[in-house]
Design a protein around this motif. Structure first.
Motif, PDB file in Angstrom:
ATOM      1  N   ALA A   1      -4.808   3.682  -2.596  1.00  0.00           N
ATOM      2  CA  ALA A   1      -4.759   2.874  -1.377  1.00  0.00           C
ATOM      3  C   ALA A   1      -3.591   1.892  -1.412  1.00  0.00           C
ATOM      4  N   ALA A   2      -3.398   1.239  -2.561  1.00  0.00           N
ATOM      5  CA  ALA A   2      -2.314   0.267  -2.671  1.00  0.00           C
ATOM      6  C   ALA A   2      -0.949   0.936  -2.555  1.00  0.00           C
ATOM      7  N   LEU A   3      -0.752   2.037  -3.270  1.00  0.00           N
ATOM      8  CA  LEU A   3       0.545   2.720  -3.227  1.00  0.00           C
ATOM      9  C   LEU A   3       0.828   3.293  -1.838  1.00  0.00           C
ATOM     10  N   THR A   4      -0.195   3.887  -1.222  1.00  0.00           N
ATOM     11  CA  THR A   4       0.000   4.475   0.110  1.00  0.00           C
ATOM     12  C   THR A   4       0.307   3.397   1.138  1.00  0.00           C
ATOM     13  N   GLY A   5      -0.483   2.319   1.142  1.00  0.00           N
ATOM     14  CA  GLY A   5      -0.244   1.245   2.104  1.00  0.00           C
ATOM     15  C   GLY A   5       1.119   0.606   1.925  1.00  0.00           C
ATOM     16  N   ALA A   6       1.498   0.332   0.662  1.00  0.00           N
ATOM     17  CA  ALA A   6       2.799  -0.290   0.410  1.00  0.00           C
ATOM     18  C   ALA A   6       3.948   0.644   0.792  1.00  0.00           C
ATOM     19  N   GLY A   7       3.827   1.930   0.437  1.00  0.00           N
ATOM     20  CA  GLY A   7       4.881   2.884   0.766  1.00  0.00           C
ATOM     21  C   GLY A   7       5.051   3.066   2.259  1.00  0.00           C
ATOM     22  N   LEU A   8       3.943   3.179   2.984  1.00  0.00           N
ATOM     23  CA  LEU A   8       4.027   3.337   4.436  1.00  0.00           C
ATOM     24  C   LEU A   8       4.577   2.075   5.098  1.00  0.00           C
ATOM     25  N   ALA A   9       4.230   0.907   4.561  1.00  0.00           N
ATOM     26  CA  ALA A   9       4.767  -0.336   5.116  1.00  0.00           C
ATOM     27  C   ALA A   9       6.281  -0.411   4.919  1.00  0.00           C
ATOM     28  N   LEU A  10       6.761   0.016   3.748  1.00  0.00           N
ATOM     29  CA  LEU A  10       8.212   0.015   3.511  1.00  0.00           C
ATOM     30  C   LEU A  10       8.927   0.998   4.428  1.00  0.00           C
ATOM     31  N   LEU A  11       8.263   2.113   4.756  1.00  0.00           N
ATOM     32  CA  LEU A  11       8.861   3.096   5.659  1.00  0.00           C
ATOM     33  C   LEU A  11       8.762   2.675   7.120  1.00  0.00           C
ATOM     34  N   GLY A  12       7.981   1.635   7.393  1.00  0.00           N
ATOM     35  CA  GLY A  12       7.831   1.178   8.765  1.00  0.00           C
ATOM     36  C   GLY A  12       6.838   1.971   9.585  1.00  0.00           C
ATOM     37  N   VAL A  13       5.903   2.642   8.931  1.00  0.00           N
ATOM     38  CA  VAL A  13       4.898   3.441   9.643  1.00  0.00           C
ATOM     39  C   VAL A  13       3.832   2.512  10.198  1.00  0.00           C
ATOM     40  N   PRO A  14       3.428   2.668  11.453  1.00  0.00           N
ATOM     41  CA  PRO A  14       2.367   1.819  12.017  1.00  0.00           C
ATOM     42  C   PRO A  14       1.038   2.022  11.281  1.00  0.00           C
ATOM     43  N   ALA A  15       0.205   0.995  11.332  1.00  0.00           N
ATOM     44  CA  ALA A  15      -1.137   1.039  10.723  1.00  0.00           C
ATOM     45  C   ALA A  15      -1.086   1.392   9.246  1.00  0.00           C
ATOM     46  N   ALA A  16      -0.111   0.841   8.526  1.00  0.00           N
ATOM     47  CA  ALA A  16       0.040   1.160   7.107  1.00  0.00           C
ATOM     48  C   ALA A  16      -1.197   0.738   6.305  1.00  0.00           C
ATOM     49  N   GLY A  17      -1.761  -0.443   6.643  1.00  0.00           N
ATOM     50  CA  GLY A  17      -2.940  -0.896   5.915  1.00  0.00           C
ATOM     51  C   GLY A  17      -4.138   0.010   6.117  1.00  0.00           C
ATOM     52  N   GLY A  18      -4.412   0.372   7.374  1.00  0.00           N
ATOM     53  CA  GLY A  18      -5.540   1.264   7.644  1.00  0.00           C
ATOM     54  C   GLY A  18      -5.347   2.639   7.034  1.00  0.00           C
ATOM     55  N   LEU A  19      -4.119   3.166   7.107  1.00  0.00           N
ATOM     56  CA  LEU A  19      -3.842   4.478   6.512  1.00  0.00           C
ATOM     57  C   LEU A  19      -3.993   4.429   5.000  1.00  0.00           C
ATOM     58  N   GLY A  20      -3.604   3.303   4.396  1.00  0.00           N
ATOM     59  CA  GLY A  20      -3.777   3.169   2.957  1.00  0.00           C
ATOM     60  C   GLY A  20      -5.239   3.141   2.551  1.00  0.00           C
TER      61      GLY A  20
END
Length: 365
Positions: free
Chosen positions: A230-249
């Protein structure tokens, strides 16, 4: 002189053999055999009919074990009473699930129109890129060949999602049963042992301990794995600028419970939302999930197996597929803990007790 007496000839084999008595079947034996056959068929039919019920019971046991483990940790840390610790564990689990789907669902709902506009454009861009290098025709032919299979897979996934969405009553039943089990597990354990024959009671007690130990180890390892994913996915998606990075993580961490298939399910909405940014972002999102999947498979999964049961990956994969075929979405969700429990029970009851082989039960120190 008297003539010597002649010895009488030995009886032949034919003379010695007595004709076998014809087998007789009394009406009582025939009736008993018929009752046994009917009973076996009835039990088999009952087991097949109640498979979903049994899976719900197992789900309640797993969830109750999670509540019990969290409550025990809270008691050791805060010295609070068990009732308050159990209530805290229930509220915490419900809050995690609710928060994940609220964060993701609200963002996804706001991005649906954008996804609908961006995905066709992205696909056209990919086709133009492939045509530039002479690969477009080949890829389109492969897409046409696999189109039917993909459509069938998507329809099945939709059926699983529909079944999961309509199972609110089952979820409430499992939740309430799990709370009851976690509130007083000793009572239910004692009642189960009372149903066992006296000779099998010791083995059954050891088997329950083995299953509980393996399930607890799986939960500890899986909790660490889910948090890392969850931490790696949320952080990676946030760096990529993907919306809803926290929920996706959070969703990626929750779906990490499903071996092999969970990361794929979690990656689909992430890639779709990444298309709202750009096709390149969607590609990098796919790469991110592949990297995290490799990390999970090569480092986190062995850690889970070390904590719980060293189940071979191929066995776990086939267990997920078999559970999905037999029990649907609920079977896929519970495939990992069910495999762990079955594995240790086979070791204790069959290999060690019935076969008499001196082995170390998985999960024991």
């Amino acid at each position: 002189m008297t003539e010597p007496t002649k010895a009488s000839p030995a009886p032949t084999a034919t003379a010695r053999a007595k004709p076998a008595a014809p087998a007789t079947f009394s009406p009582g034996k025939i009736a008993l055999a018929a009752v046994v056959v009917i009973a076996i068929i009835a039990v088999a039919w009952l087991v097949v009919t109640l498979t979903r019920f049994f899976m719900l019971v197992f789900a309640a046991i797993v969830l109750g074990a999670i509540f019990d483990a969290i409550a025990g940790w809270l008691i050791r840390r805060t010295k609070m009473k068990r009732g308050f610790a159990l209530a805290g564990s229930v509220v915490g689990i419900i809050a995690i699930f609710t928060g994940a789907f609220v964060l993701f669902g609200s963002q996804l709902a706001s991005e649906v129109d954008t996804i609908r506009e961006q995905v066709p454009r992205a696909l056209q861009g990919v086709e133009a890129f492939l045509d530039r290098y002479g690969l477009g025709t080949r890829v389109r032919e492969l897409a046409e060949v696999g189109g039917n299979d993909i459509s069938q897979l998507v329809s099945q996934a939709g059926g699983y999602a529909l079944a999961a969405g309509s199972g609110i009553a089952d979820f409430v039943l499992v939740l309430v049963a799990a709370i009851f089990l976690a509130s007083d597990p000793t009572t239910y354990r004692r009642g189960l042992l009372l149903l066992m024959p006296a000779k099998a009671e010791k083995t059954a007690s050891l088997a329950i301990d083995d299953a509980a130990r393996g399930l607890k180890g799986w939960m500890v390892g899986q909790a660490v794995s889910s948090l890392v994913v969850a931490a790696l996915t949320g952080a990676g998606l946030a760096l990529l600028g993907v919306p809803a990075a926290g929920g996706l993580g959070l969703i990626a961490g929750l779906l990490d419970v499903i071996p092999m298939i969970g990361p794929i399910i979690a990656g689909i909405p992430a890639v779709l939302l990444a298309f709202t940014v750009s096709p390149a972002t969607a590609l990098w999102t796919l790469v991110l999930f592949l990297v995290i999947q490799q990390l999970q498979g090569n480092f986190l999964q062995p850690m889970i197996q070390k904590q719980a049961v060293d189940v071979p990956p191929a066995v776990l994969l086939f267990a997920v597929v078999a559970a999905g075929v037999l029990f649907g979405f609920l079977g896929v969700l519970l495939a990992a803990p069910l495999t762990v429990v079955v594995y240790v029970l086979v070791q204790r009851i069959y290999v060690k007790t019935l076969l008499g082989k001196d082995i170390k039960i998985a999960g024991q120190d």
